[in-house]
Design a protein around this motif. Structure first.
Motif, mmCIF file in Angstrom:
data_model
loop_
_atom_site.group_PDB
_atom_site.id
_atom_site.type_symbol
_atom_site.label_atom_id
_atom_site.label_comp_id
_atom_site.label_asym_id
_atom_site.label_seq_id
_atom_site.Cartn_x
_atom_site.Cartn_y
_atom_site.Cartn_z
ATOM 1 N N TYR A 48 67.256 -20.775 -35.233
ATOM 2 C CA TYR A 48 66.549 -19.894 -34.320
ATOM 3 C C TYR A 48 65.787 -18.799 -35.071
ATOM 4 C CZ TYR A 48 68.747 -21.806 -30.112
ATOM 5 O OH TYR A 48 69.143 -22.627 -29.079
ATOM 6 N N ARG A 86 61.630 -16.884 -28.605
ATOM 7 C CA ARG A 86 62.547 -15.748 -28.759
ATOM 8 C C ARG A 86 63.402 -15.568 -27.511
ATOM 9 N NH1 ARG A 86 60.767 -10.874 -26.361
ATOM 10 N NH2 ARG A 86 58.694 -11.046 -25.387
ATOM 11 N N PHE A 87 64.515 -14.865 -27.694
ATOM 12 C CA PHE A 87 65.368 -14.497 -26.575
ATOM 13 C C PHE A 87 64.760 -13.272 -25.896
ATOM 14 C CE2 PHE A 87 68.108 -16.861 -29.417
ATOM 15 C CZ PHE A 87 68.787 -17.695 -28.548
ATOM 16 N N ASN A 127 71.284 -14.919 -22.397
ATOM 17 C CA ASN A 127 70.703 -15.421 -23.646
ATOM 18 C C ASN A 127 69.597 -16.442 -23.373
ATOM 19 O OD1 ASN A 127 72.522 -13.885 -25.253
ATOM 20 N ND2 ASN A 127 74.077 -15.469 -24.973
ATOM 21 N N ARG A 159 66.161 -18.066 -23.786
ATOM 22 C CA ARG A 159 65.176 -18.180 -24.870
ATOM 23 C C ARG A 159 63.907 -18.805 -24.302
ATOM 24 N NH1 ARG A 159 64.282 -22.176 -29.060
ATOM 25 N NH2 ARG A 159 63.617 -21.223 -31.043
ATOM 26 N N GLY A 215 65.806 -24.253 -25.747
ATOM 27 C CA GLY A 215 66.644 -23.938 -26.900
ATOM 28 C C GLY A 215 66.315 -24.767 -28.121
#
Length: 403
Positions: free
Chosen positions: A7, A160-161, A181, A183, A196
């Motif tokens: 990530y 990005r989260f 969370n 993303r 993800g």
């Protein structure tokens, strides 16, 4: 939980880490859990990364109960610190297919309000399921054009989260499946999707997108597509096919469709002529068989063993025999991997063929069925065809004496 390096940097090809857990699963597969990893675990339609850890092949990566299991081809040598290498060629390919799918899905939704409700990234092609009942060549070409334009413009991609406030302000193509969370993968001014998976930083890295085919699937439409290097390979493969066909047909590529159509029409005519010839041969064969038939009272019994014949061929021969003589019975037996039988009767024959077949089949432990006029079946080839035929003939003659 392991630190998810994939990530932080989707381009990371190698890394070091500490082993925090190791063991062997019930099926005997060794595994390790690391304090940090760049190996993406299977999930969200994307296969896992592969590579090596301390030179040992990583055969599978999966997140189980917040632990990322790196399944190995063999146990690791002793030691707490490892050095790992990703199979970058595989990772790059997966990123091309996954990012390309995002872009093409967004194009279909923007143009035709066709939502993506299914996604599978396979070894050769990627499939997406669209909520559209009918899809035309023109629609596909329009979506491809939009998607490839976005790629050639080399737009930035950000993964990005995000916070709840940021999420609420985004024009998402689809809602997230999680509440925490979240993303988001965004293609500048084009697509915003919760995901993800691993993705590139710019659309140009995806390479060209090509839809290969589509078909109806559970009320929707399933598309097969390729991106990047897979597209180039697919086009090379298709070009070789066209080249070989052109050579074999001594035709230009442009004329191939019309020439193939002509050949198919010629084949259709030849098949028709061949079938007519076969019918004439069967008529002659039936006439010859009737000349050597066993005569019992007013009936003619044709009892034949014929090697290398199929059930349909035996059925046609039986039809020809009984059509020529309404008082004829055809008992036809052929052998191969198994013994097969066809019994047929003319309109003036009182014995039911399905009953005769049912009484014959136990000899070869067979199965079959049919109706009073025609019956067919097959079974073990352990009994000689001549003996099977003789058995059926004796059963028939016994039945005739009772009529």
């Amino acid at each position: 939980m392991s630190r998810k390096l994939y990530y932080e940097d989707a381009y990371l090809k190698s890394f070091t880490a500490a082993v925090v857990e190791h063991g062997v699963e019930e099926n005997g597969t060794p595994y390790v859990v690391l304090d940090q990893t760049a190996f993406y675990p299977v999930g969200g339609g994307q296969p896992c990364d592969l590579g090596t850890i301390n030179g040992v092949a990583v055969v599978d990566v999966e997140e189980v109960d917040d632990r990322i299991l790196h399944r190995l081809a063999a146990p690791l040598p002793d030691g707490n610190v490892i050095s790992a290498e990703l199979d970058w060629s595989r990772r790059r390919d997966l990123m091309q297919q996954h990012t390309g799918q995002h872009i093409l899905s967004a194009a279909f939704e923007d143009l035709f309000a066709a939502e993506t409700v299914g996604f599978h990234l396979g070894r050769e092609v990627t499939t997406i399921d669209l909520t559209v009942a009918e899809l035309t060549q023109e629609m596909v070409e329009q979506a491809e054009a939009v998607a490839n334009r976005i790629i050639f413009e080399n737009r930035p991609i950000e993964a990005r989260f995000v916070t709840a406030e940021e999420l609420a302000a985004m024009p998402l193509r689809k809602p997230p499946t999680v509440t925490e969370n979240v993303r988001i993968v965004s293609v500048q001014d084009f697509d915003y999707s919760p995901c993800g998976g691993t993705h590139f930083a710019h659309t140009g890295e995806v390479g060209p997108i090509k839809v290969l085919s589509w078909s109806k699937y559970k009320g929707n439409t399933r598309l097969e597509l390729v991106c990047g290097w897979r597209t180039l390979q697919a086009m090379t493969d298709k070009q070789l096919i066209l080249k070989n066909l052109s050579r074999q047909l001594t035709s230009s590529e442009a004329d191939l469709p019309s020439n193939v159509e002509r050949l198919l029409q010629e084949k259709k005519e030849l098949d028709k002529q061949l079938q007519e010839s076969k019918d004439k041969l069967l008529t002659t064969e039936a006439q010859e068989a009737l000349q050597h038939a066993i005569v019992q009272d007013t009936l003619k019994i044709v009892a034949l063993t014929l090697d290398g014949r199929t059930i349909p061929e035996l059925q046609k021969l039986g039809q020809h025999i009984t059509a020529q003589e309404p008082n004829a019975i055809a008992l036809l037996v052929t052998s191969g991997d198994k013994t097969q039988l066809v019994f047929a009767r003319g309109a003036q024959v009182p014995v039911k063929m399905n009953e005769l077949l049912k009484e014959t089949l136990p000899l070869i432990e067979g199965k079959g069925g049919g109706n009073p006029d025609t019956a067919q079946g097959g079974g073990s080839a352990n009994v000689a065809t001549a003996d099977v035929l003789q058995h059926a003939l004796e059963l028939l003659q016994a039945k005739l004496t009772l009529v």
